[in-house]
Design a protein around this motif. Structure first.
Motif, short mmCIF file in Angstrom:
data_model
loop_
_atom_site.label_atom_id
_atom_site.label_comp_id
_atom_site.label_asym_id
_atom_site.label_seq_id
_atom_site.Cartn_x
_atom_site.Cartn_y
_atom_site.Cartn_z
N ILE A 160 -2.03 5.04 3.14
CA ILE A 160 -2.52 3.82 2.49
C ILE A 160 -4.04 3.93 2.38
CG2 ILE A 160 -2.72 1.31 2.62
CD1 ILE A 160 -0.23 1.33 4.43
N GLY A 161 -4.58 3.67 1.19
CA GLY A 161 -6.03 3.71 1.05
C GLY A 161 -6.48 3.15 -0.28
N ASP A 162 -7.81 2.99 -0.40
CA ASP A 162 -8.37 2.38 -1.61
C ASP A 162 -9.04 3.39 -2.53
OD1 ASP A 162 -10.60 2.59 0.38
OD2 ASP A 162 -11.75 1.73 -1.27
N TRP A 180 -1.81 2.66 -2.97
CA TRP A 180 -3.20 2.47 -3.38
C TRP A 180 -3.53 0.99 -3.40
CZ3 TRP A 180 -5.37 1.32 -8.64
CH2 TRP A 180 -6.77 1.49 -8.67
N LEU A 181 -4.72 0.65 -2.88
CA LEU A 181 -5.21 -0.72 -2.93
C LEU A 181 -6.24 -0.82 -4.04
CD1 LEU A 181 -5.71 -1.39 0.90
CD2 LEU A 181 -3.61 -1.46 -0.47
N PRO A 182 -5.92 -1.43 -5.17
CA PRO A 182 -6.82 -1.42 -6.33
C PRO A 182 -8.12 -2.18 -6.13
CG PRO A 182 -4.56 -1.94 -6.97
CD PRO A 182 -4.60 -2.01 -5.49
N ARG A 183 -8.09 -3.26 -5.34
CA ARG A 183 -9.30 -4.08 -5.14
C ARG A 183 -9.92 -4.50 -6.47
NH1 ARG A 183 -13.13 -0.64 -2.70
NH2 ARG A 183 -14.41 -2.51 -2.38
N GLY A 184 -9.07 -4.92 -7.39
CA GLY A 184 -9.54 -5.41 -8.67
C GLY A 184 -9.86 -4.36 -9.70
N ARG A 185 -9.57 -3.10 -9.38
CA ARG A 185 -9.89 -2.00 -10.31
C ARG A 185 -8.63 -1.49 -10.99
NH1 ARG A 185 -11.85 1.79 -5.73
NH2 ARG A 185 -9.95 0.79 -4.91
N ALA A 200 -1.62 -5.42 -2.86
CA ALA A 200 -2.76 -6.31 -2.97
C ALA A 200 -3.76 -6.08 -1.84
CB ALA A 200 -2.30 -7.76 -2.97
N ASP A 201 -3.26 -5.74 -0.66
CA ASP A 201 -4.14 -5.51 0.48
C ASP A 201 -3.38 -4.71 1.52
OD1 ASP A 201 -2.54 -7.36 2.04
OD2 ASP A 201 -3.71 -9.00 1.17
N CYS A 202 -4.07 -4.35 2.59
CA CYS A 202 -3.47 -3.46 3.59
C CYS A 202 -2.29 -4.11 4.30
CB CYS A 202 -4.54 -3.05 4.60
SG CYS A 202 -3.99 -1.79 5.78
N ALA A 203 -2.43 -5.37 4.65
CA ALA A 203 -1.35 -6.06 5.34
C ALA A 203 -0.08 -6.06 4.49
CB ALA A 203 -1.76 -7.49 5.70
N ALA A 205 0.68 -3.96 2.15
CA ALA A 205 1.18 -2.59 2.04
C ALA A 205 2.01 -2.20 3.25
CB ALA A 205 0.01 -1.62 1.88
N ILE A 206 1.49 -2.49 4.44
CA ILE A 206 2.21 -2.13 5.66
C ILE A 206 3.51 -2.91 5.76
CG2 ILE A 206 2.13 -2.15 8.18
CD1 ILE A 206 -0.93 -1.85 7.96
N THR A 207 3.44 -4.20 5.50
CA THR A 207 4.63 -5.06 5.59
C THR A 207 5.72 -4.58 4.65
OG1 THR A 207 3.29 -6.95 6.28
CG2 THR A 207 5.48 -7.43 5.36
N ALA A 208 5.34 -4.19 3.43
CA ALA A 208 6.34 -3.72 2.47
C ALA A 208 7.00 -2.43 2.95
CB ALA A 208 5.68 -3.51 1.11
N LEU A 209 6.22 -1.51 3.52
CA LEU A 209 6.80 -0.27 4.01
C LEU A 209 7.74 -0.53 5.18
CD1 LEU A 209 3.74 2.16 3.90
CD2 LEU A 209 5.64 2.00 2.29
N VAL A 210 7.34 -1.38 6.08
CA VAL A 210 8.20 -1.69 7.24
C VAL A 210 9.49 -2.37 6.78
CG1 VAL A 210 8.38 -3.06 9.35
CG2 VAL A 210 6.28 -1.81 8.86
N GLY A 211 9.35 -3.28 5.82
CA GLY A 211 10.52 -3.99 5.32
C GLY A 211 11.50 -3.10 4.57
N ALA A 212 10.96 -2.05 3.96
CA ALA A 212 11.82 -1.15 3.19
C ALA A 212 12.64 -0.25 4.10
CB ALA A 212 10.96 -0.29 2.26
#
Length: 212
Positions: A160-162, A180-185, A200-203, A205-212
């Motif tokens: 995970i990174g920006d 990827w974290l777009p941060r508006g880009r 949208a953000d790191c939290a 991203a992590i939550t989605a991976l854990v949930g999957a």
């Protein structure tokens, strides 16, 4: 499962921390709003080399000692960092679900470890790899292999990174899936790879991976 995570502007909001520092530091040294804007612009989201940046700051504010400016710059950044509680909770849940989160970051050992300890991330991850400490920087393939070794796991999992090149490109080149974290880009044109997912953000991203 291996979960590699960037530090600045991923696990922590470096941009917001720098803005807080600049907003306080410039007026304390005789600056105004234009100087705050200059600090933020010249910082280039942290990619302007710190020593050169400190010299530029000293010249603009007519300060005699760039080394003192450099020390204030580095310490001030650490002091202004805050950990989003959602990120901390997501890391706890990921670890409980069997993931091994490892921080992979470019930078100096002293500065990056100070950030980890200041925010409490050092107690929430399985380990970290800092470029200065291992002699290679993202996107070099070796830094990802070293991070996997830090966790005692094979080089299979997620990053995970920006940063499109350092985080996504480097990780994709060694076979990792990426968030990827777009941060508006927008995703940069012309790159021969794309992230597996965006978040949208790191939290999130992590939550989605854990949930999957």
């Amino acid at each position: 499962m291996l979960l590699l995570i960037d530090l600045d502007n991923t696990l922590v909001d470096r941009t917001a921390a720098f803005r807080r520092w600049a907003t306080g530091w410039a007026p304390a040294h005789g600056g105004g709003p234009a100087d705050v804007d200059w600090l933020i612009s010249t910082d280039n989201d942290g990619y302007e080399p710190r020593e050169r940046f400190a010299r530029s700051i000293a010249a603009r504010f007519d300060l005699p000692d760039p080394e003192s400016v450099l020390a204030e710059l580095r310490e001030g950044m650490v002091q202004e960092l805050e950990l989003d509680p959602r990120v901390g909770q997501a890391l706890v849940e990921a670890t409980a679900a069997g993931w091994s989160p490892v921080v992979v970051t470019n930078g100096t050992v002293r500065q990056q470890e100070s950030k980890l300890r200041r925010t409490g991330l050092d107690r929430l991850v399985s380990g970290w790899v800092i470029s200065e400490g291992v002699g290679v920087r993202k996107p070099d393939a070796r830094v990802f292999a070293l991070a996997a070794a830090e966790a005692g796991l094979p080089l299979r999992g997620w990053m995970i990174g920006d940063h499109a090149e350092y985080d996504v490109g480097g990780a994709a080149a060694v076979g990792l899936d990426t968030v990827w974290l777009p941060r508006g880009r927008s995703w940069p044109d012309g790159l021969p790879y794309r992230p597996t997912r965006t978040a949208a953000d790191c939290a999130a991203a992590i939550t989605a991976l854990v949930g999957a």
